[in-house]
Design an enzyme around this catalytic site. Structure first.
Site, PDB file in Angstrom:
ATOM      1  N   LYS A   1       0.842  -1.208   0.000  1.00  0.00           N
ATOM      2  CA  LYS A   1       0.000   0.000   0.000  1.00  0.00           C
ATOM      3  C   LYS A   1       0.871   1.250   0.000  1.00  0.00           C
ATOM      4  CE  LYS A   1      -1.694   1.495   4.082  1.00  0.00           C
ATOM      5  NZ  LYS A   1      -1.417   2.877   4.448  1.00  0.00           N
ATOM      6  N   ASN A   2       1.914   1.263   0.862  1.00  0.00           N
ATOM      7  CA  ASN A   2       2.692   2.490   1.034  1.00  0.00           C
ATOM      8  C   ASN A   2       3.743   2.701  -0.051  1.00  0.00           C
ATOM      9  OD1 ASN A   2       1.123   3.173   3.170  1.00  0.00           O
ATOM     10  ND2 ASN A   2       2.535   2.451   4.727  1.00  0.00           N
TER      11      ASN A   2
ATOM     12  N   ARG B   1       1.046  14.239  14.107  1.00  0.00           N
ATOM     13  CA  ARG B   1       1.329  14.069  12.667  1.00  0.00           C
ATOM     14  C   ARG B   1       1.523  15.416  11.977  1.00  0.00           C
ATOM     15  NH1 ARG B   1      -1.123   8.881  10.104  1.00  0.00           N
ATOM     16  NH2 ARG B   1       1.051   8.717   9.440  1.00  0.00           N
ATOM     17  N   PRO B   2       2.491  16.189  12.418  1.00  0.00           N
ATOM     18  CA  PRO B   2       2.748  17.516  11.837  1.00  0.00           C
ATOM     19  C   PRO B   2       3.283  17.399  10.405  1.00  0.00           C
ATOM     20  CG  PRO B   2       4.526  16.886  13.292  1.00  0.00           C
ATOM     21  CD  PRO B   2       3.465  15.814  13.424  1.00  0.00           C
ATOM     22  N   ILE B   3       3.356  18.523   9.704  1.00  0.00           N
ATOM     23  CA  ILE B   3       3.946  18.512   8.349  1.00  0.00           C
ATOM     24  C   ILE B   3       5.014  19.598   8.229  1.00  0.00           C
ATOM     25  CG2 ILE B   3       1.893  17.514   7.239  1.00  0.00           C
ATOM     26  CD1 ILE B   3       1.286  20.353   6.151  1.00  0.00           C
ATOM     27  N   ASP B   4       5.594  19.984   9.369  1.00  0.00           N
ATOM     28  CA  ASP B   4       6.598  21.057   9.356  1.00  0.00           C
ATOM     29  C   ASP B   4       7.799  20.737   8.471  1.00  0.00           C
ATOM     30  OD1 ASP B   4       6.873  19.091  11.487  1.00  0.00           O
ATOM     31  OD2 ASP B   4       8.693  20.144  11.999  1.00  0.00           O
TER      32      ASP B   4
ATOM     33  N   ASP C   1       4.350  -0.035  12.374  1.00  0.00           N
ATOM     34  CA  ASP C   1       3.070  -0.525  11.845  1.00  0.00           C
ATOM     35  C   ASP C   1       2.775  -1.956  12.276  1.00  0.00           C
ATOM     36  OD1 ASP C   1       3.234   1.272   8.661  1.00  0.00           O
ATOM     37  OD2 ASP C   1       2.703   1.889  10.686  1.00  0.00           O
TER      38      ASP C   1
ATOM     39  N   ARG D   1      -3.452  10.354   4.882  1.00  0.00           N
ATOM     40  CA  ARG D   1      -2.176  11.007   5.218  1.00  0.00           C
ATOM     41  C   ARG D   1      -1.329  11.150   3.971  1.00  0.00           C
ATOM     42  NH1 ARG D   1       1.115  14.014   8.663  1.00  0.00           N
ATOM     43  NH2 ARG D   1       3.287  13.490   8.250  1.00  0.00           N
TER      44      ARG D   1
ATOM     45  N   ARG E   1      -8.914  -0.365   4.445  1.00  0.00           N
ATOM     46  CA  ARG E   1      -8.012   0.673   3.926  1.00  0.00           C
ATOM     47  C   ARG E   1      -6.694   0.053   3.492  1.00  0.00           C
ATOM     48  NH1 ARG E   1      -6.553   5.386   7.654  1.00  0.00           N
ATOM     49  NH2 ARG E   1      -5.234   5.753   5.828  1.00  0.00           N
TER      50      ARG E   1
ATOM     51  N   CYS F   1      -4.630   8.063   9.718  1.00  0.00           N
ATOM     52  CA  CYS F   1      -4.731   7.448  11.042  1.00  0.00           C
ATOM     53  C   CYS F   1      -4.394   8.446  12.152  1.00  0.00           C
ATOM     54  CB  CYS F   1      -3.738   6.282  11.140  1.00  0.00           C
ATOM     55  SG  CYS F   1      -4.099   4.988   9.998  1.00  0.00           S
TER      56      CYS F   1
ATOM     57  N   ILE G   1       8.066   6.094  17.659  1.00  0.00           N
ATOM     58  CA  ILE G   1       7.757   6.950  16.507  1.00  0.00           C
ATOM     59  C   ILE G   1       6.549   7.851  16.765  1.00  0.00           C
ATOM     60  CG2 ILE G   1       7.261   6.966  14.021  1.00  0.00           C
ATOM     61  CD1 ILE G   1       9.779   5.444  14.269  1.00  0.00           C
TER      62      ILE G   1
HETATM   63  C1  EPZ Z   1       4.541   6.641   7.082  1.00  0.00           C
HETATM   64  O1  EPZ Z   1       3.809   7.649   7.723  1.00  0.00           O
HETATM   65  C2  EPZ Z   1       3.554   5.519   6.829  1.00  0.00           C
HETATM   66  N1  EPZ Z   1       2.457   5.998   6.007  1.00  0.00           N
HETATM   67  C3  EPZ Z   1       2.986   5.044   8.169  1.00  0.00           C
HETATM   68  O2  EPZ Z   1       2.164   3.925   7.895  1.00  0.00           O
HETATM   69  C4  EPZ Z   1       4.137   4.605   9.056  1.00  0.00           C
HETATM   70  O3  EPZ Z   1       3.591   4.273  10.336  1.00  0.00           O
HETATM   71  C5  EPZ Z   1       5.159   5.747   9.209  1.00  0.00           C
HETATM   72  O4  EPZ Z   1       5.600   6.168   7.912  1.00  0.00           O
HETATM   73  C6  EPZ Z   1       6.384   5.327   9.994  1.00  0.00           C
HETATM   74  O5  EPZ Z   1       6.968   4.206   9.399  1.00  0.00           O
HETATM   75  C7  EPZ Z   1       2.623   6.095   4.668  1.00  0.00           C
HETATM   76  O6  EPZ Z   1       3.676   5.790   4.123  1.00  0.00           O
HETATM   77  C8  EPZ Z   1       1.438   6.574   3.889  1.00  0.00           C
HETATM   78  P1  EPZ Z   1       6.317   9.961   9.493  1.00  0.00           P
HETATM   79  P2  EPZ Z   1       4.386   9.135   7.853  1.00  0.00           P
HETATM   80  O7  EPZ Z   1       6.200  11.236   8.758  1.00  0.00           O
HETATM   81  O8  EPZ Z   1       5.413   9.357   6.805  1.00  0.00           O
HETATM   82  C9  EPZ Z   1       7.258  13.118  12.710  1.00  0.00           C
HETATM   83  C10 EPZ Z   1       0.143   2.735   7.831  1.00  0.00           C
HETATM   84  O9  EPZ Z   1      -0.421   2.116   8.734  1.00  0.00           O
HETATM   85  N2  EPZ Z   1       7.115  14.152  11.668  1.00  0.00           N
HETATM   86  O10 EPZ Z   1       7.450   9.059   9.238  1.00  0.00           O
HETATM   87  O11 EPZ Z   1       3.284  10.087   7.991  1.00  0.00           O
HETATM   88  C11 EPZ Z   1       5.902  12.537  13.110  1.00  0.00           C
HETATM   89  O12 EPZ Z   1       5.275  13.315  14.098  1.00  0.00           O
HETATM   90  C12 EPZ Z   1       0.736   4.089   8.109  1.00  0.00           C
HETATM   91  O13 EPZ Z   1       0.307   2.297   6.649  1.00  0.00           O
HETATM   92  C13 EPZ Z   1       7.425  15.485  11.984  1.00  0.00           C
HETATM   93  O14 EPZ Z   1       7.820  15.800  13.104  1.00  0.00           O
HETATM   94  O15 EPZ Z   1       5.103   9.062   9.228  1.00  0.00           O
HETATM   95  C14 EPZ Z   1       6.271  11.178  13.641  1.00  0.00           C
HETATM   96  O16 EPZ Z   1       6.643  11.284  14.999  1.00  0.00           O
HETATM   97  C15 EPZ Z   1       0.401   4.582   9.516  1.00  0.00           C
HETATM   98  N3  EPZ Z   1       7.279  16.430  11.030  1.00  0.00           N
HETATM   99  C16 EPZ Z   1       7.507  10.802  12.833  1.00  0.00           C
HETATM  100  O17 EPZ Z   1       7.969  11.996  12.173  1.00  0.00           O
HETATM  101  C17 EPZ Z   1       6.854  16.131   9.773  1.00  0.00           C
HETATM  102  O18 EPZ Z   1       6.753  17.054   8.936  1.00  0.00           O
HETATM  103  C18 EPZ Z   1       7.190   9.776  11.821  1.00  0.00           C
HETATM  104  O19 EPZ Z   1       6.183  10.277  11.028  1.00  0.00           O
HETATM  105  C19 EPZ Z   1       6.542  14.774   9.470  1.00  0.00           C
HETATM  106  C20 EPZ Z   1       6.687  13.798  10.437  1.00  0.00           C
END
Ligand code: EPZ
Length: 436
Positions: free
Chosen positions: A30-31, A130-133, A322, A101, A415, A125, A344
């Site tokens: 999926k990812n 889940r910030p996007i900074d 995950d 997301r 999903r 989820c 995480i």
């Molecule tokens: C990806 O999410 C996956 N989703 C998630 O899988 C997975 O749990 C995650 O990576 C970790 O492996 C997809 O690929 C669609 P992150 P993602 O950004 O990228 C912080 C599933 O079940 N962060 O790696 O959104 C955030 O707060 C899903 O398939 C910032 O601080 O996760 C977190 O603590 C659930 N600023 C950490 O990074 C940002 O701008 C990891 O989040 C972005 C993230």
């Protein structure tokens, strides 16, 4: 399309018997698909992608592409062709983006294609803030202007990103957090920037390696995917040459491996890549589970007894976050105290209450750590799935339990897992999908 009736799973517990057997195929990741579909915005001509699982997140991503003006055609089972118009829309549909997301990943390629993008804060989820900074600071580092408006009702922000008139310019970006989707998004954005971009302290997940391979097959010049430093030489738009085959879903494979360790007599998980499951296999073997590994399969026999084990989630190649919920479901049946340390996300323990209702025993230490006391017999219950990975943990717990369980909100499981009940029935589970 998403059904508006409430669907549920009715599951008859195996009361601790290890009776599942046979083989279960793993579907495409999926990812990877979600990012490959976003990446099609970087291709000048038609792109064909195969081994796409039939799951809700992919339907939403296809709707998102269609809403932008793309032509998406299913040319055969699990295979789609995608063609992007010269002038796609520049606004991501908030109705769809609020469910996904991964919608944020479309922003980078769309910015390259059109020079301007507006989008809502992404949904998906509920695992914490889940910030996007990191996305925003990355777009700015590449020369884009970012503004934020409250166009919708209070709380819903809209971001507007604009590339400079002369186009984006390569930069060196050091990541505060090795975010998976931020790595993928900025890697794709850098394909359309002038000059070279170097991304440091990035995520190393196999999904990123697959995405880089897809882009390089289209003419991109990306090196280092799968390491903590990725270098991208800007090339501009790409050419779809041959069909891109989506690799197997390591999280689905790991979920089935955990299920097999608990309730299988002899289960073969096929069409998977065991090299992506090393952290899980190491833990399960340490706990006493017998596992045979082949080139594209894993074979598991349910363990008579399981030793407790401490789990710490970590970016790849560490233990995947995950698989944390499905692993915790297994740890309720292990003998002794197991510490689960979720490093995480700060909000990924919402499923514990439901498992406690079934008879599991937990001590929550803080938002990142829980102690699991086992083994505890589980009894069937009524469960509401909060997210797709917790939903899979509920299926595992319900199959271990004594008695019948009902799982509501099956959409969250659909999903990420294609017709999961059909594949589980084929290996001997008693699980039915009912519409209420
Ligand atoms: C990806 O999410 C996956 N989703 C998630 O899988 C997975 O749990 C995650 O990576 C970790 O492996 C997809 O690929 C669609 P992150 P993602 O950004 O990228 C912080 C599933 O079940 N962060 O790696 O959104 C955030 O707060 C899903 O398939 C910032 O601080 O996760 C977190 O603590 C659930 N600023 C950490 O990074 C940002 O701008 C990891 O989040 C972005 C993230």
């Amino acid at each position: 399309m998403q059904s508006n009736k409430e669907e549920q799973f009715i599951i008859k517990g195996l009361s601790g018997k290890r009776s599942l057997s046979g083989s279960i195929p793993v579907r495409g990741a999926k990812n990877v698909v979600l990012k490959a579909l976003a990446a099609t915005l970087l291709f000048k001509d038609e792109v064909v992608i195969s081994n796409i699982p039939d799951i809700e997140d992919i339907s939403r991503a296809i709707e998102l592409l269609g809403d932008l003006g793309a032509q998406v055609n299913k040319i055969r089972d699990r295979t789609y062709s995608i063609r992007i118009p010269n002038k796609p829309k520049t606004e991501l549909s908030s109705v769809i983006a609020n469910k996904l997301r991964a919608s944020i990943v479309f922003v980078g390629p769309l910015l390259v294609r059109t020079g301007k993008v507006s989008f809502p804060h992404p949904g998906g989820c509920l695992l914490g803030a889940r910030p996007i900074d990191q996305f925003i600071s990355g777009f700015r580092a590449l020369g884009a202007k970012v503004s934020v408006r409250k166009l919708y009702k209070a709380g819903n922000l809209t971001y507007i990103i604009e590339a400079p008139p002369k186009g984006l310019v390569g930069a060196e970006i050091f990541f505060k957090n090795p975010s998976v989707t931020a790595t993928e998004t900025l890697m794709m954005t850098a394909v359309g920037a002038h000059g070279t971009t170097v991304l440091k302290n990035v995520a190393m997940e196999p999904e990123i390696v697959a995405l880089a391979r897809f882009l390089n097959e289209g003419g991109a010049k990306i090196e280092g995917a799968g390491t903590s430093k990725i270098t991208i030489k800007g090339t501009g738009l790409l050419n779809g040459k041959r069909a891109f085959v989506i690799p197997p879903d390591r999280i689905e494979a790991g979920s089935f491996l955990l299920l097999g360790a608990l309730v299988a007599r002899d289960l073969k998980i096929t069409d998977c890549n065991p090299l992506h499951l090393e952290a899980l296999i190491m833990h399960l073997r340490e706990m006493g589970v017998s596992i045979d590994v082949g080139k594209n399969f894993v074979r598991v026999r349910g363990a008579l007894s399981l030793k407790a084990s401490n789990i710490k989630t970590h970016e790849y190649p560490g233990f995947p976050t995950d698989l944390q919920a499905p692993m915790t479901a297994l740890l309720t049946q292990a003998t002794g105290r197991s510490l689960v340390f979720e490093t995480i996300f700060e909000g990924r323990f919402r499923y514990l209450d439901a498992l406690s209702k079934m008879g599991a025993k937990f001590e929550i230490c803080d938002p990142h750590r829980v102690i699991v006391y086992g083994p505890t017999p589980l009894k069937g219950s009524t469960l509401m799935s909060p997210d797709l990975r917790a939903g899979l943990a509920y299926i595992i717990a319900a199959l271990v339990a004594k008695g019948e369980s009902v799982i509501h909100n099956v959409y969250t499981i659909d999903r990420g897992y294609e017709r999961i009940e059909k594949r589980l029935c084929a290996i001997g589970a008693d699980i039915k999908r009912v519409v209420s």
